[in-house]
Design a protein around this motif. Sequence first.
Motif, PDB file in Angstrom:
ATOM      1  N   VAL A  37       0.870  -1.177   0.000  1.00  0.00           N
ATOM      2  CA  VAL A  37       0.000   0.000   0.000  1.00  0.00           C
ATOM      3  C   VAL A  37       0.904   1.222   0.000  1.00  0.00           C
ATOM      4  O   VAL A  37       1.892   1.252   0.735  1.00  0.00           O
ATOM      5  CB  VAL A  37      -0.914   0.014   1.243  1.00  0.00           C
ATOM      6  CG1 VAL A  37      -1.781   1.279   1.248  1.00  0.00           C
ATOM      7  CG2 VAL A  37      -1.798  -1.238   1.294  1.00  0.00           C
ATOM      8  N   GLN A  39       1.445   5.685  -0.122  1.00  0.00           N
ATOM      9  CA  GLN A  39       0.876   6.965   0.281  1.00  0.00           C
ATOM     10  C   GLN A  39       1.775   8.075  -0.242  1.00  0.00           C
ATOM     11  O   GLN A  39       2.892   8.253   0.247  1.00  0.00           O
ATOM     12  CB  GLN A  39       0.741   7.041   1.800  1.00  0.00           C
ATOM     13  CG  GLN A  39       0.005   8.256   2.306  1.00  0.00           C
ATOM     14  CD  GLN A  39      -0.348   8.142   3.783  1.00  0.00           C
ATOM     15  OE1 GLN A  39       0.381   7.554   4.586  1.00  0.00           O
ATOM     16  NE2 GLN A  39      -1.490   8.690   4.158  1.00  0.00           N
ATOM     17  N   LEU A  45      -4.226   6.891   1.225  1.00  0.00           N
ATOM     18  CA  LEU A  45      -3.708   5.554   0.996  1.00  0.00           C
ATOM     19  C   LEU A  45      -4.169   5.026  -0.356  1.00  0.00           C
ATOM     20  O   LEU A  45      -5.289   5.281  -0.793  1.00  0.00           O
ATOM     21  CB  LEU A  45      -4.193   4.606   2.098  1.00  0.00           C
ATOM     22  CG  LEU A  45      -3.822   4.976   3.529  1.00  0.00           C
ATOM     23  CD1 LEU A  45      -4.520   4.043   4.513  1.00  0.00           C
ATOM     24  CD2 LEU A  45      -2.322   4.952   3.731  1.00  0.00           C
ATOM     25  N   TRP A  47      -3.986   1.244  -2.403  1.00  0.00           N
ATOM     26  CA  TRP A  47      -3.569  -0.152  -2.521  1.00  0.00           C
ATOM     27  C   TRP A  47      -2.858  -0.340  -3.842  1.00  0.00           C
ATOM     28  O   TRP A  47      -3.329   0.117  -4.888  1.00  0.00           O
ATOM     29  CB  TRP A  47      -4.792  -1.050  -2.416  1.00  0.00           C
ATOM     30  CG  TRP A  47      -4.520  -2.510  -2.601  1.00  0.00           C
ATOM     31  CD1 TRP A  47      -4.018  -3.381  -1.690  1.00  0.00           C
ATOM     32  CD2 TRP A  47      -4.758  -3.272  -3.782  1.00  0.00           C
ATOM     33  NE1 TRP A  47      -3.929  -4.635  -2.218  1.00  0.00           N
ATOM     34  CE2 TRP A  47      -4.377  -4.603  -3.508  1.00  0.00           C
ATOM     35  CE3 TRP A  47      -5.244  -2.971  -5.049  1.00  0.00           C
ATOM     36  CZ2 TRP A  47      -4.477  -5.629  -4.442  1.00  0.00           C
ATOM     37  CZ3 TRP A  47      -5.355  -3.974  -5.993  1.00  0.00           C
ATOM     38  CH2 TRP A  47      -4.965  -5.290  -5.687  1.00  0.00           C
ATOM     39  N   TYR A  95       4.221   0.910   1.981  1.00  0.00           N
ATOM     40  CA  TYR A  95       4.064   0.052   3.149  1.00  0.00           C
ATOM     41  C   TYR A  95       3.791  -1.387   2.713  1.00  0.00           C
ATOM     42  O   TYR A  95       3.019  -1.607   1.761  1.00  0.00           O
ATOM     43  CB  TYR A  95       2.866   0.480   3.986  1.00  0.00           C
ATOM     44  CG  TYR A  95       2.940   1.843   4.630  1.00  0.00           C
ATOM     45  CD1 TYR A  95       2.296   2.940   4.060  1.00  0.00           C
ATOM     46  CD2 TYR A  95       3.603   2.030   5.842  1.00  0.00           C
ATOM     47  CE1 TYR A  95       2.321   4.186   4.668  1.00  0.00           C
ATOM     48  CE2 TYR A  95       3.638   3.272   6.462  1.00  0.00           C
ATOM     49  CZ  TYR A  95       2.993   4.341   5.868  1.00  0.00           C
ATOM     50  OH  TYR A  95       3.024   5.579   6.479  1.00  0.00           O
ATOM     51  N   LEU A 100      -5.315 -10.008   7.738  1.00  0.00           N
ATOM     52  CA  LEU A 100      -5.829 -10.372   9.054  1.00  0.00           C
ATOM     53  C   LEU A 100      -6.004 -11.876   9.215  1.00  0.00           C
ATOM     54  O   LEU A 100      -5.672 -12.460  10.256  1.00  0.00           O
ATOM     55  CB  LEU A 100      -7.170  -9.675   9.273  1.00  0.00           C
ATOM     56  CG  LEU A 100      -7.946 -10.020  10.546  1.00  0.00           C
ATOM     57  CD1 LEU A 100      -7.188  -9.565  11.790  1.00  0.00           C
ATOM     58  CD2 LEU A 100      -9.327  -9.385  10.516  1.00  0.00           C
ATOM     59  N   PRO A 107      -5.969 -10.558   0.064  1.00  0.00           N
ATOM     60  CA  PRO A 107      -5.761  -9.815   1.316  1.00  0.00           C
ATOM     61  C   PRO A 107      -6.812  -8.733   1.527  1.00  0.00           C
ATOM     62  O   PRO A 107      -6.722  -7.641   0.961  1.00  0.00           O
ATOM     63  CB  PRO A 107      -4.379  -9.185   1.113  1.00  0.00           C
ATOM     64  CG  PRO A 107      -4.272  -8.992  -0.360  1.00  0.00           C
ATOM     65  CD  PRO A 107      -5.073 -10.091  -1.015  1.00  0.00           C
ATOM     66  N   TYR A 109      -8.006  -7.403   4.592  1.00  0.00           N
ATOM     67  CA  TYR A 109      -7.810  -6.481   5.720  1.00  0.00           C
ATOM     68  C   TYR A 109      -6.351  -6.513   6.148  1.00  0.00           C
ATOM     69  O   TYR A 109      -5.726  -7.563   6.154  1.00  0.00           O
ATOM     70  CB  TYR A 109      -8.677  -6.899   6.919  1.00  0.00           C
ATOM     71  CG  TYR A 109     -10.108  -7.176   6.584  1.00  0.00           C
ATOM     72  CD1 TYR A 109     -10.609  -8.471   6.708  1.00  0.00           C
ATOM     73  CD2 TYR A 109     -10.954  -6.169   6.153  1.00  0.00           C
ATOM     74  CE1 TYR A 109     -11.932  -8.747   6.406  1.00  0.00           C
ATOM     75  CE2 TYR A 109     -12.272  -6.437   5.841  1.00  0.00           C
ATOM     76  CZ  TYR A 109     -12.761  -7.728   5.976  1.00  0.00           C
ATOM     77  OH  TYR A 109     -14.061  -8.001   5.673  1.00  0.00           O
ATOM     78  N   PHE A 110      -5.837  -5.351   6.573  1.00  0.00           N
ATOM     79  CA  PHE A 110      -4.422  -5.236   6.893  1.00  0.00           C
ATOM     80  C   PHE A 110      -4.246  -4.972   8.379  1.00  0.00           C
ATOM     81  O   PHE A 110      -4.469  -3.852   8.837  1.00  0.00           O
ATOM     82  CB  PHE A 110      -3.812  -4.113   6.057  1.00  0.00           C
ATOM     83  CG  PHE A 110      -4.232  -4.169   4.607  1.00  0.00           C
ATOM     84  CD1 PHE A 110      -4.860  -3.098   4.010  1.00  0.00           C
ATOM     85  CD2 PHE A 110      -4.023  -5.308   3.849  1.00  0.00           C
ATOM     86  CE1 PHE A 110      -5.260  -3.156   2.673  1.00  0.00           C
ATOM     87  CE2 PHE A 110      -4.421  -5.384   2.520  1.00  0.00           C
ATOM     88  CZ  PHE A 110      -5.046  -4.293   1.933  1.00  0.00           C
ATOM     89  N   ASP A 111      -3.852  -6.007   9.126  1.00  0.00           N
ATOM     90  CA  ASP A 111      -3.778  -5.849  10.578  1.00  0.00           C
ATOM     91  C   ASP A 111      -2.403  -5.458  11.089  1.00  0.00           C
ATOM     92  O   ASP A 111      -2.280  -4.993  12.219  1.00  0.00           O
ATOM     93  CB  ASP A 111      -4.299  -7.105  11.297  1.00  0.00           C
ATOM     94  CG  ASP A 111      -3.450  -8.332  11.037  1.00  0.00           C
ATOM     95  OD1 ASP A 111      -3.574  -9.297  11.825  1.00  0.00           O
ATOM     96  OD2 ASP A 111      -2.690  -8.343  10.046  1.00  0.00           O
ATOM     97  N   TRP A 113       1.283  -3.414   9.734  1.00  0.00           N
ATOM     98  CA  TRP A 113       1.935  -2.635   8.695  1.00  0.00           C
ATOM     99  C   TRP A 113       3.400  -2.428   9.063  1.00  0.00           C
ATOM    100  O   TRP A 113       3.735  -2.313  10.244  1.00  0.00           O
ATOM    101  CB  TRP A 113       1.261  -1.258   8.563  1.00  0.00           C
ATOM    102  CG  TRP A 113      -0.186  -1.271   8.204  1.00  0.00           C
ATOM    103  CD1 TRP A 113      -1.221  -1.811   8.923  1.00  0.00           C
ATOM    104  CD2 TRP A 113      -0.774  -0.684   7.043  1.00  0.00           C
ATOM    105  NE1 TRP A 113      -2.414  -1.588   8.276  1.00  0.00           N
ATOM    106  CE2 TRP A 113      -2.174  -0.896   7.126  1.00  0.00           C
ATOM    107  CE3 TRP A 113      -0.265   0.023   5.944  1.00  0.00           C
ATOM    108  CZ2 TRP A 113      -3.065  -0.448   6.153  1.00  0.00           C
ATOM    109  CZ3 TRP A 113      -1.152   0.475   4.970  1.00  0.00           C
ATOM    110  CH2 TRP A 113      -2.535   0.232   5.083  1.00  0.00           C
ATOM    111  N   GLY A 114       4.232  -2.296   8.043  1.00  0.00           N
ATOM    112  CA  GLY A 114       5.607  -1.899   8.295  1.00  0.00           C
ATOM    113  C   GLY A 114       5.677  -0.398   8.532  1.00  0.00           C
ATOM    114  O   GLY A 114       4.657   0.291   8.559  1.00  0.00           O
TER     115      GLY A 114
END
Lengths: 123, 110
Positions: A37, A39, A45, A47, A95, A100, A107, A109-111, A113-114
Amino acid sequence: EVQLLESGGGLVQPGGSLRLSCAASGFTFSSYAMSWVRQAPGKGLEWVSGISGSGGSTYYADSVKGRFTISRDNSKNTLYLQMNSLRAEDTAVYYCAKDLYQQQLFPYYFDYWGQGTLVTVSS
Amino acid sequence: QSALTQPASVSGSPGQSITISCTGTSSDVGGYNYVSWYQQHPGKAPKLMIYEVSNRPSGVSNRFSGSKSGNTASLTISGLQAEDEADYYCSSYTSSSHVVFGGGTKLTVL
């Protein structure tokens, strides 16, 4: 503890290439789909791409399809994003993010992140 | 794929409740329950606050709740606190096997 550590960002000229990496730890990497993702500075954001746990299914935003390639090495617990034909509008913090749920092809949902890695495309 | 539509900004006083809307189409928000919400503080990575329209991950305060009606999803924050001041993004799975985010909403706690 789940950790995602991106690397590989930097300054690149328009038309150039860059490969991002995301080293994962603290979970069974091969069981989870992953995404990239991005930014842009001061923006929202977006994807970019996703990949299933096995790596057999990949997905791309229209804005990067044909230029970017997502891949993973489950033996090294590492996610990659190969970026070719880079444009000024690709400038952003990138990122990597973990899904999840286990065993999902996509994918949703993103639970986790880096911290992100900055890619700047400029001459 | 166009971004989901969110208000650019909302504000509220401590203790009050606010709601952030997220409008899409029948090809994303209206067609699936794969709607989620993320909180992002300046200079930080986003944090998952709501998934599957209305579920909270472990550790997220029950002051945060989500819902959906038709093509519009909503995030409600009750009992506003200073620490809730942040940017909020909705996202949805799409019929094109993509994820689409909203443009983001800046929440100001007055």
